[in-house]
Enzyme design. Structure first.
Site, PDB file in Angstrom:
ATOM      1  N   LYS A  61       5.604   0.494 -10.773  1.00  0.00           N
ATOM      2  CA  LYS A  61       5.909   1.194  -9.504  1.00  0.00           C
ATOM      3  C   LYS A  61       7.421   1.339  -9.373  1.00  0.00           C
ATOM      4  O   LYS A  61       8.172   0.391  -9.677  1.00  0.00           O
ATOM      5  CB  LYS A  61       5.329   0.368  -8.346  1.00  0.00           C
ATOM      6  CG  LYS A  61       5.417   1.009  -6.973  1.00  0.00           C
ATOM      7  CD  LYS A  61       4.789   0.090  -5.916  1.00  0.00           C
ATOM      8  CE  LYS A  61       4.725   0.726  -4.536  1.00  0.00           C
ATOM      9  NZ  LYS A  61       4.095  -0.166  -3.527  1.00  0.00           N
ATOM     10  N   SER A 136       0.598   2.227  -0.810  1.00  0.00           N
ATOM     11  CA  SER A 136       1.718   2.996  -1.318  1.00  0.00           C
ATOM     12  C   SER A 136       1.808   3.019  -2.844  1.00  0.00           C
ATOM     13  O   SER A 136       2.544   3.844  -3.385  1.00  0.00           O
ATOM     14  CB  SER A 136       3.017   2.436  -0.744  1.00  0.00           C
ATOM     15  OG  SER A 136       3.209   1.095  -1.175  1.00  0.00           O
ATOM     16  N   SER A 160      -1.048  -2.219  -0.085  1.00  0.00           N
ATOM     17  CA  SER A 160      -0.598  -1.183  -1.021  1.00  0.00           C
ATOM     18  C   SER A 160      -1.002  -1.346  -2.479  1.00  0.00           C
ATOM     19  O   SER A 160      -0.772  -0.428  -3.264  1.00  0.00           O
ATOM     20  CB  SER A 160       0.916  -1.044  -0.947  1.00  0.00           C
ATOM     21  OG  SER A 160       1.249  -0.255   0.153  1.00  0.00           O
TER      22      SER A 160
HETATM   23  N1  GLN Z   1      -0.077   1.154   4.324  1.00  0.00           N
HETATM   24  C1  GLN Z   1       0.666   0.050   4.852  1.00  0.00           C
HETATM   25  C2  GLN Z   1       1.977   0.554   5.402  1.00  0.00           C
HETATM   26  O1  GLN Z   1       2.111   1.716   5.530  1.00  0.00           O
HETATM   27  C3  GLN Z   1       0.884  -0.972   3.795  1.00  0.00           C
HETATM   28  C4  GLN Z   1       1.942  -0.589   2.855  1.00  0.00           C
HETATM   29  C5  GLN Z   1       2.198  -1.640   1.829  1.00  0.00           C
HETATM   30  O2  GLN Z   1       1.403  -2.536   1.609  1.00  0.00           O
HETATM   31  N2  GLN Z   1       3.374  -1.539   1.224  1.00  0.00           N
HETATM   32  O3  GLN Z   1       2.849  -0.172   5.702  1.00  0.00           O
END
Ligand code: GLN
Length: 472
Positions: A61, A136, A160
């Site tokens: 990532k 994400s 994420s």
């Molecule tokens: N979807 C969640 C957010 O928008 C979690 C994101 C994540 O785990 N980095 O913060």
């Protein structure tokens, strides 16, 4: 070459180390596959020969700093940034003989559940290109599911790793907070962020976690996993107790997801496991607490992107105006929304009302899990309330996007590990193609070995072998 791409990472690694597969050949097979990226999963791809490696290469990532390799965290503000050092997680796997295959697309600074917040365009879901891969870590998940990478790493702050793994039909594991070093991982919400594997199967997830986990002097919150991580081998679930949280199990869950979840509970019982119900009364406030704590920490962490040290700079006659012009141009809408929310929540008059209360909710959620683990070995939920949704479907409705993480935020708030494994396929409510459904297993802190063992037994019983159209 097709045959190489069929091997799991563990199988390929064994053949390389047995001299049955040339490491360079394995690397180039994957480099060719990655070069065919038609999902916008990669932001950068390596151009190496991989001859000295012991495993197939890894998709990383773009939130992990990699020396001399562009690292953007999905943000325009970091366009052109090449870090002077490499994140410990990436260094650890490199030292074990895993080379970098490429850097994957992601929601900007890991804020999002659909990958549509990337500054570099959305990632497409290989199961249906009109749909999101989740976020994400959407680029990592889509790359593995789409046959563009053998395995990948991502980060999970509120879901994420697990939610995109669920939406793409692969395995995703968020380790216990502190199991993997955060050094060199661009910070979103430091008290929640964890690095973990996205893989085709549970065995690869265990293998990758065994290489990642570490006590790192550069991250004082990292402790590693005592005794390391073993290859899972459990065949049944006898003697194990699985809890379904009464408050979490039904709310707003698509009917296809619910029936797949219930079928999986039946499989647990067929394998000799016991299924019961537990109360996690504070977990339903997880989203509210998370959307105070995460933006608060993000607003502090993102203060450093001011046009002076990293990435882009938009010149202006005054220093303040330069900061403003740079941040206005470099950050996307969701990041700006969170910086504003977080700054407000931390402001002196409101600190106690918002941040202080959210922290108390967090403690209560951790207490709920502790009480559940007195009686049960694991807590299980669907990973995501829905299968992959269509691009654009939730873009104008941040709240419904935030609800995508309803089942995944309580675990990072409590610091505990959780894994998502593919449990089957289901149609979205309202009809559409059959899409993957994830099943989430959460365990007490540092229960990774037991959790992986249980996930492995269940994985064998489920026998999920569906692939996106045109893959494999
Ligand atoms: N979807 C969640 C957010 O928008 C979690 C994101 C994540 O785990 N980095 O913060």
């Amino acid at each position: 070459m097709g045959e190489i791409l069929e091997l799991t990472a563990r199988q390929a690694g064994e053949r390389i180390r047995a001299g049955e597969l040339a490491a360079g050949e394995c690397f180039s097979a994957w480099a060719v596959a990655a070069a065919g990226d038609d999902l916008n999963a990669y932001l950068w791809r390596a151009d190496e020969d991989g001859a000295g490696s012991s495993y197939p290469p890894l998709a990383v990532k773009d939130i992990f700093c990699t020396e001399g390799v562009p690292t953007t965290a999905g943000s325009r503000i970091l366009a052109g940034y090449e870090p002077p050092y490499t994140a410990t997680a990436v260094r650890n796997v490199a030292e074990a003989g895993v080379e970098l295959l490429g850097k994957t697309n992601m929601d900007e600074f890991a804020m999002g559940s659909s990958n549509e917040n990337s500054g570099y365009g959305p990632v497409l879901n290989p199961w249906d290109r009109a749909r999101v891969p989740g976020g994400s870590s959407g680029g990592s998940a889509a790359a593995v599911a789409g046959g563009l990478a053998p395995w990948a790493i991502g980060t999970d702050t509120g879901g994420s790793i697990r939610q995109p793994a669920s939406l793409c039909g692969i395995v995703g594991l968020k380790p216990t907070y502190g199991a993997v070093s955060r050094y060199g991982m661009i910070a979103f919400a430091s008290s929640l962020d964890q690095c973990g594997p996205l893989t085709r199967d549970v065995t690869d997830a265990a293998l990758l976690l065994s290489l990642l986990q570490d006590r790192d002097p550069c991250d004082s919150t990292s402790v590693g996993i005592d005794g390391g991580v073993n290859s899972p081998r459990r065949e049944d679930l006898r003697g194990l107790r699985f809890a379904v949280p009464s408050e979490l199990a039904t709310d707003g869950v698509e009917s296809g997801v619910r029936s797949c979840f219930e079928e999986t509970l039946t499989r647990i019982e067929e394998l000799g496991g016991e299924v019961g119900e537990t109360a996690l009364p504070s977990a339903e406030h997880g989203i509210s607490a998370y959307y105070v704590i995460a933006p608060a920490e993000a607003s502090a962490n993102l203060a450093r992107y001011d046009g002076v040290r990293f990435g882009i700079r938009n010149e202006a006659p005054e220093l303040d105006a330069m900061y403003e012009a740079t941040r206005a141009a470099g950050f996307g809408d969701e990041v700006k929304r969170r910086i504003m929310l977080g700054t407000y929540a931390l402001s002196s008059g409101y600190y106690e009302a918002y941040y202080g209360r959210a922290q108390r909710v967090r403690t209560k959620i951790a207490d709920d899990f502790r009480a559940a683990f007195d009686r049960f070995d694991f807590v299980v939920t669907p990973t995501s309330p829905s299968v992959a949704f269509e691009l654009g479907a939730k873009l104008d409705d941040p709240w419904s996007m935030y609800m995508s993480d309803y089942f995944t935020v309580p675990m990072p708030l409590a610091g505990i590990p959780a894994i998502s494994i593919p449990a089957g396929l289901a149609e979205p409510d309202g009809g559409g193609p059959e899409l993957p459904v994830g099943f989430q297993i959460a365990g007490p802190a540092f229960s990774e070995n037991a959790m992986l063992d249980a996930a492995f037994a269940l994985e064998q019983a489920i026998g999920f072998d569906a692939r996106p159209p045109g893959v494999g």
